[in-house]
Design a protein around this motif. Structure first.
Motif, PDB file in Angstrom:
ATOM      1  N   VAL A  41     -24.578  16.899  32.063  1.00 37.03           N
ATOM      2  CA  VAL A  41     -24.402  18.049  33.079  1.00 37.03           C
ATOM      3  C   VAL A  41     -25.467  19.178  32.582  1.00 37.03           C
ATOM      4  O   VAL A  41     -26.324  19.649  33.435  1.00 37.03           O
ATOM      5  N   LEU A  42     -25.437  19.605  31.222  1.00 40.77           N
ATOM      6  CA  LEU A  42     -26.218  20.653  30.859  1.00 40.77           C
ATOM      7  C   LEU A  42     -27.741  20.479  31.185  1.00 40.77           C
ATOM      8  O   LEU A  42     -28.493  21.125  31.584  1.00 40.77           O
ATOM      9  N   GLY A  43     -28.187  19.076  30.671  1.00 39.50           N
ATOM     10  CA  GLY A  43     -29.605  18.756  30.824  1.00 39.50           C
ATOM     11  C   GLY A  43     -29.738  18.642  32.291  1.00 39.50           C
ATOM     12  O   GLY A  43     -31.190  19.162  32.636  1.00 39.50           O
ATOM     13  N   VAL A  44     -29.170  18.041  33.411  1.00 40.84           N
ATOM     14  CA  VAL A  44     -29.486  18.137  34.676  1.00 40.84           C
ATOM     15  C   VAL A  44     -29.744  19.320  35.213  1.00 40.84           C
ATOM     16  O   VAL A  44     -30.528  19.612  35.876  1.00 40.84           O
ATOM     17  N   LYS A  45     -28.696  20.435  34.995  1.00 43.20           N
ATOM     18  CA  LYS A  45     -28.733  21.849  35.402  1.00 43.20           C
ATOM     19  C   LYS A  45     -29.954  22.431  34.856  1.00 43.20           C
ATOM     20  O   LYS A  45     -30.823  23.040  35.528  1.00 43.20           O
ATOM     21  N   PHE A  46     -30.192  22.254  33.637  1.00 47.76           N
ATOM     22  CA  PHE A  46     -31.393  22.925  32.832  1.00 47.76           C
ATOM     23  C   PHE A  46     -32.859  22.495  33.578  1.00 47.76           C
ATOM     24  O   PHE A  46     -33.517  23.259  33.948  1.00 47.76           O
ATOM     25  N   PHE A  47     -32.864  21.070  33.679  1.00 51.56           N
ATOM     26  CA  PHE A  47     -34.031  20.570  34.547  1.00 51.56           C
ATOM     27  C   PHE A  47     -33.965  21.085  35.837  1.00 51.56           C
ATOM     28  O   PHE A  47     -34.963  21.419  36.329  1.00 51.56           O
ATOM     29  N   VAL A 102     -14.800  19.907  32.840  1.00 55.26           N
ATOM     30  CA  VAL A 102     -14.291  20.324  31.593  1.00 55.26           C
ATOM     31  C   VAL A 102     -15.135  19.830  30.330  1.00 55.26           C
ATOM     32  O   VAL A 102     -15.300  18.427  30.209  1.00 55.26           O
ATOM     33  N   ILE A 103     -15.754  20.685  29.596  1.00 55.15           N
ATOM     34  CA  ILE A 103     -16.491  19.995  28.444  1.00 55.15           C
ATOM     35  C   ILE A 103     -15.600  19.736  27.122  1.00 55.15           C
ATOM     36  O   ILE A 103     -15.720  18.859  26.761  1.00 55.15           O
ATOM     37  N   ARG A 104     -14.753  20.944  27.169  1.00 49.79           N
ATOM     38  CA  ARG A 104     -13.761  20.742  26.061  1.00 49.79           C
ATOM     39  C   ARG A 104     -12.153  21.184  26.624  1.00 49.79           C
ATOM     40  O   ARG A 104     -12.251  22.145  27.209  1.00 49.79           O
ATOM     41  N   ILE A 117     -13.091  24.603  28.569  1.00 55.03           N
ATOM     42  CA  ILE A 117     -14.228  25.133  28.449  1.00 55.03           C
ATOM     43  C   ILE A 117     -15.183  24.647  29.450  1.00 55.03           C
ATOM     44  O   ILE A 117     -15.136  23.474  29.639  1.00 55.03           O
ATOM     45  N   THR A 118     -15.937  25.189  30.379  1.00 54.05           N
ATOM     46  CA  THR A 118     -16.647  24.756  31.116  1.00 54.05           C
ATOM     47  C   THR A 118     -18.137  25.605  31.211  1.00 54.05           C
ATOM     48  O   THR A 118     -18.347  26.458  30.436  1.00 54.05           O
ATOM     49  N   TYR A 119     -19.213  25.268  31.898  1.00 56.39           N
ATOM     50  CA  TYR A 119     -20.264  25.877  31.945  1.00 56.39           C
ATOM     51  C   TYR A 119     -20.463  26.657  33.241  1.00 56.39           C
ATOM     52  O   TYR A 119     -19.865  26.262  34.331  1.00 56.39           O
ATOM     53  N   ASN A 120     -20.758  28.077  32.977  1.00 59.89           N
ATOM     54  CA  ASN A 120     -21.041  28.944  34.277  1.00 59.89           C
ATOM     55  C   ASN A 120     -22.498  28.801  34.820  1.00 59.89           C
ATOM     56  O   ASN A 120     -23.219  27.789  34.338  1.00 59.89           O
ATOM     57  N   ALA A 121     -22.904  29.470  35.746  1.00 62.42           N
ATOM     58  CA  ALA A 121     -23.958  29.401  36.619  1.00 62.42           C
ATOM     59  C   ALA A 121     -25.208  29.488  35.442  1.00 62.42           C
ATOM     60  O   ALA A 121     -26.103  28.946  36.047  1.00 62.42           O
ATOM     61  N   ILE A 122     -25.252  30.308  34.714  1.00 60.27           N
ATOM     62  CA  ILE A 122     -26.209  30.514  33.765  1.00 60.27           C
ATOM     63  C   ILE A 122     -26.170  29.620  32.365  1.00 60.27           C
ATOM     64  O   ILE A 122     -26.901  30.032  31.386  1.00 60.27           O
ATOM     65  N   THR A 151      -6.229  28.554  40.436  1.00 63.04           N
ATOM     66  CA  THR A 151      -7.152  28.563  41.933  1.00 63.04           C
ATOM     67  C   THR A 151      -8.440  27.777  41.343  1.00 63.04           C
ATOM     68  O   THR A 151      -9.160  27.122  42.462  1.00 63.04           O
ATOM     69  N   LYS A 152      -8.710  27.564  40.196  1.00 60.86           N
ATOM     70  CA  LYS A 152     -10.085  26.843  39.897  1.00 60.86           C
ATOM     71  C   LYS A 152      -9.883  25.164  39.697  1.00 60.86           C
ATOM     72  O   LYS A 152      -8.787  24.850  39.198  1.00 60.86           O
ATOM     73  N   SER A 153     -10.891  24.498  40.166  1.00 58.20           N
ATOM     74  CA  SER A 153     -10.817  23.176  40.182  1.00 58.20           C
ATOM     75  C   SER A 153     -11.302  22.704  38.923  1.00 58.20           C
ATOM     76  O   SER A 153     -12.409  23.297  38.544  1.00 58.20           O
ATOM     77  N   MET A 154     -10.573  21.765  38.243  1.00 59.24           N
ATOM     78  CA  MET A 154     -11.037  21.415  37.102  1.00 59.24           C
ATOM     79  C   MET A 154     -11.383  19.916  36.932  1.00 59.24           C
ATOM     80  O   MET A 154     -10.392  19.079  37.680  1.00 59.24           O
ATOM     81  N   LEU A 155     -12.394  19.124  36.415  1.00 59.56           N
ATOM     82  CA  LEU A 155     -12.564  17.720  36.353  1.00 59.56           C
ATOM     83  C   LEU A 155     -12.424  17.285  34.889  1.00 59.56           C
ATOM     84  O   LEU A 155     -13.149  17.692  34.099  1.00 59.56           O
ATOM     85  N   VAL A 156     -11.546  16.399  34.627  1.00 57.17           N
ATOM     86  CA  VAL A 156     -11.403  15.660  33.507  1.00 57.17           C
ATOM     87  C   VAL A 156     -11.174  14.214  33.391  1.00 57.17           C
ATOM     88  O   VAL A 156     -10.743  13.771  34.802  1.00 57.17           O
ATOM     89  N   ASN A 157     -11.698  13.264  32.735  1.00 58.01           N
ATOM     90  CA  ASN A 157     -11.489  11.930  32.558  1.00 58.01           C
ATOM     91  C   ASN A 157     -10.232  11.542  31.779  1.00 58.01           C
ATOM     92  O   ASN A 157     -10.282  11.868  30.698  1.00 58.01           O
TER      93      ASN A 157
END
Length: 185
Positions: A41-47, A102-104, A117-122, A151-157
Motif C-alpha cells: 500500500v505504501l509503495g503503490v501510494k508513494f509511486f 489497518v497496518i497494525r 494504525i493507518t496511513y494518512n494522505a501524506i 465513523t471511520k471505515s477500517m479494513l482488516v483481514n
C-alpha cells in the motif's frame, strides 16, 4: 521492482532508528494484528505520488516542446484534462481506497480500547483510538470496509489475527446476545 525497493528501503530506515522492534508501542497496548499489505500500500501510494509530481514538473516542458499550446484551445484542454486525471484523480482515489487499511492494531485489555494504525494522505502513520463499543459492522459487506470505528471505515483481514479470539472480540462476536436468558424473558 521499483515500488517494493522504495517501500523496503523506508522500512529499513525506520527500523534502524529504534533499538526495539518497530512495532513495540506499550502505550497502545499489545499488538493483536499486523496487515500484510502495508508495504505494498505504501509503495503503490508513494509511486502514484511521485508520478504525479513528475507530471506536474514535466507538463510545461511537454507543452513547450510539442507546440500543443499553439495548436488549438480544444487540444490543449484535452491534453491538460488527461494529464490532470492521472496527476490528481489517481492519488486521491488510491488514498480513499486505502485510507482505512489497518497496518497494525493494538489492544488494551484494561480499558477495552483499540489503537488502529493507518496511513494518512501524506504517507505518515496515523493512530485512531476507539473503544470496542464504537465498532459497527456494515449491514451489507463492503469492499474496503470490515468494520466502522465510530465513523471511520477500517479494513482488516480476519485470517491475519494470530489469535482468532482477538478478532471475535474486536467484532463483538464473543458477546453475541443471541442466547442470553434475559432476552427470553
Amino acid at each position: 521492482g521499483f515500488i517494493f525497493q522504495v517501500a523496503s528501503f523506508q522500512g529499513v530506515a525506520v527500523r534502524s532508528l529504534s533499538t526495539s522492534s518497530p512495532h513495540d508501542h506499550p502505550e497502545h497496548g499489545r499488538l493483536v494484528y499486523k496487515g500484510n499489505l502495508a508495504k505494498a500500500v505504501l509503495g503503490v501510494k508513494f509511486f502514484s505520488y511521485s508520478t504525479s509530481i513528475f507530471n506536474l514538473f514535466m507538463m510545461p516542458y511537454i507543452m513547450l516542446k510539442s507546440g500543443i499550446g499553439v495548436e488549438s484551445l480544444l487540444v490543449q484542454a484535452a491534453f491538460y484534462g488527461l494529464i490532470g486525471i492521472f496527476t490528481f484523480v489517481t492519488p486521491v482515489t488510491l488514498h480513499l481506497l486505502t485510507k482505512g487499511y489497518v497496518i497494525r492494531l493494538y489492544y488494551k485489555d484494561e480499558l477495552d480500547t483499540y489503537t488502529a494504525i493507518t496511513y494518512n494522505a501524506i504517507l505518515a502513520e496515523k493512530a485512531t483510538v476507539f473503544h470496542q463499543k464504537d465498532v459497527k459492522i456494515p449491514d451489507i459487506s463492503k469492499m474496503f470496509t470490515t468494520f466502522y470505528a465510530k465513523t471511520k471505515s477500517m479494513l482488516v483481514n480476519p485470517l491475519l489475527f494470530p489469535n482468532p479470539q482477538d478478532y471475535n472480540h474486536l467484532m463483538g462476536y464473543d458477546k453475541s446476545s443471541f442466547f442470553k436468558f434475559e432476552d427470553l424473558e
